[in-house]
Write an enzyme that holds these catalytic residues in place. Structure first.
Site, PDB file in Angstrom:
ATOM      1  N   SER A  52       0.144   4.385   5.609  1.00 47.31           N
ATOM      2  CA  SER A  52      -0.521   3.672   4.944  1.00 47.31           C
ATOM      3  C   SER A  52      -2.128   3.288   5.794  1.00 47.31           C
ATOM      4  O   SER A  52      -3.075   3.330   5.208  1.00 47.31           O
ATOM      5  CB  SER A  52      -0.203   2.251   4.814  1.00 47.31           C
TER       6      SER A  52
ATOM      7  N   TYR B 282       0.773  -1.263  -0.112  1.00 46.92           N
ATOM      8  CA  TYR B 282       0.109   0.018  -0.005  1.00 46.92           C
ATOM      9  C   TYR B 282       0.970   1.170   0.129  1.00 46.92           C
ATOM     10  O   TYR B 282       0.810   2.031   0.827  1.00 46.92           O
ATOM     11  CB  TYR B 282      -0.955   0.291   1.181  1.00 46.92           C
TER      12      TYR B 282
ATOM     13  N   HIS C 241       6.990   5.890   1.140  1.00 43.42           N
ATOM     14  CA  HIS C 241       7.852   4.504   0.189  1.00 43.42           C
ATOM     15  C   HIS C 241       8.587   5.243  -0.827  1.00 43.42           C
ATOM     16  O   HIS C 241       9.822   4.689  -1.083  1.00 43.42           O
ATOM     17  CB  HIS C 241       6.980   3.581   0.048  1.00 43.42           C
TER      18      HIS C 241
ATOM     19  N   ILE D  57       8.068  11.935   5.222  1.00 44.97           N
ATOM     20  CA  ILE D  57       7.304  12.883   4.268  1.00 44.97           C
ATOM     21  C   ILE D  57       5.889  13.101   4.748  1.00 44.97           C
ATOM     22  O   ILE D  57       5.326  12.065   5.323  1.00 44.97           O
ATOM     23  CB  ILE D  57       7.115  11.939   3.010  1.00 44.97           C
TER      24      ILE D  57
ATOM     25  N   GLN E  35       4.516  -9.523  13.045  1.00 43.89           N
ATOM     26  CA  GLN E  35       4.797  -8.163  13.660  1.00 43.89           C
ATOM     27  C   GLN E  35       3.346  -7.700  14.150  1.00 43.89           C
ATOM     28  O   GLN E  35       3.405  -6.489  14.531  1.00 43.89           O
ATOM     29  CB  GLN E  35       5.665  -7.431  12.871  1.00 43.89           C
TER      30      GLN E  35
ATOM     31  N   HIS F 148       3.261   4.546  -0.485  1.00 46.55           N
ATOM     32  CA  HIS F 148       2.745   6.027  -0.955  1.00 46.55           C
ATOM     33  C   HIS F 148       3.880   6.883  -1.097  1.00 46.55           C
ATOM     34  O   HIS F 148       5.281   6.225  -1.267  1.00 46.55           O
ATOM     35  CB  HIS F 148       2.063   6.396   0.496  1.00 46.55           C
TER      36      HIS F 148
END
Ligand code: PAF
Length: 284
Positions: A186, A32, A37, A176, A61, A34
């Site tokens: 995400s 997913y 990434h 960011i 996790q 964005h």
């Protein structure tokens, strides 16, 4: 761009690249993807000859009451972004490819994992360390790229690489943000319109704390108190933690004398648990 589903495919490709003398960068993700990434991929492409992005929603996790089942997925869009960013290979294994039925080896870390996110997510960092260790072994990267938004995760991965003599460099990349300040995540997709507005309280409190530190406040409790007070003005926000910690050891700091991270985790209703942070180093 190659899409690999098995460990064998990745190993063969990486071996071929290394034979040609090419360097390899790894961007581990859970998909997913964005702009956060994308910034990791961009740095990877700048610093390495070939970049591998792993897209693996790592079940290890997530705790039993966490959001594994609802975590957003869009593999087609992920591949499109990777291709646009100049990624050479996407590794997208099934959980069975990563964890055989006999799987019983884990990477456990003490100290750095015990507070902050580790306190409310007790199995989280064991899963993160174990999967990153596996991904490093599989892709044999020269460098791996992680976002600074997960400040504790980044400190833990750096510690693991040093403690276990892993032969790669960990590169941290800045947070960011959306135009209005919200850190890209995400999990932001979980929020409805009113919760999305409410979530701005995270970045507002980060900016407030950072300003206080930059203006010379060295008393960590005062910064925490001011940030806490601000977050509490938002009725949809519920604090998990607001803490000032040493930037390397993640241990609590009372007086700011060296590099610190101020990290927060806040639930927006019961919809999403979001994190944010700022790094600060006092002038000599
Ligand atoms: O930060 C993440 O997305 C994950 O924790 C990571 C590093 C990809 C491990 O699954």
């Amino acid at each position: 761009m190659k899409i690999a589903y098995t460990v064998k495919e990745v190993r063969e490709q990486v071996k071929a690249w290394k034979k040609e003398g090419l360097t390899v960068g790894l961007v581990p993700t859970m998909g997913y993807l964005h702009e956060g990434h994308a910034s990791l991929m961009k740095k990877g492409v700048e610093q390495c000859d070939k970049v591998v992005v792993s897209v693996f929603l790592n079940p290890m996790q997530f705790g039993p009451t966490e959001d594994l089942a609802s975590y957003p997925r869009d593999f087609e869009a992920d591949c499109k972004l990777c291709e646009e960013m100049g990624v050479a290979m996407v590794f997208h294994p099934e959980p069975e490819e990563m964890y055989s039925p006999n799987f019983c080896s884990y990477v456990d870390m003490s100290v750095l994992t015990e507070d902050l996110c580790g306190k409310s997510r007790p199995v989280h960092f064991r899963g993160v360390c174990t999967v990153c260790n596996k991904l490093f072994n599989i892709a044999q990267p020269d460098k791996a790229f992680f976002g600074e938004k997960d400040a504790q995760q980044l400190a833990i991965i750096k510690r693991m690489v040093e403690d276990l003599n892993m032969d790669l460099e960990i590169v941290g990349c800045p947070i960011i943000r959306e135009e209005d300040g919200l850190a890209k995540s995400s999990r932001n997709t979980y929020l409805n319109e009113s919760e999305r507005q409410a979530a701005l309280i995270l970045s507002k409190s980060i900016f407030l704390g950072k300003k206080m530190a930059e203006e010379g406040e060295t008393d960590a409790t005062k910064i925490v108190a001011a940030m806490t007070e601000l977050i509490e003005t938002e009725p949809q926000a519920h604090i998990d933690y607001v803490k000032v910690v040493d930037g390397l050891t993640m241990q609590p700091v009372d007086v700011i004398e060296g590099p610190i991270v101020t990290a927060i985790a806040v639930y927006i209703n019961k919809t999403a648990r979001l994190i944010d942070n700022f790094h600060f180093t006092p002038a000599e």
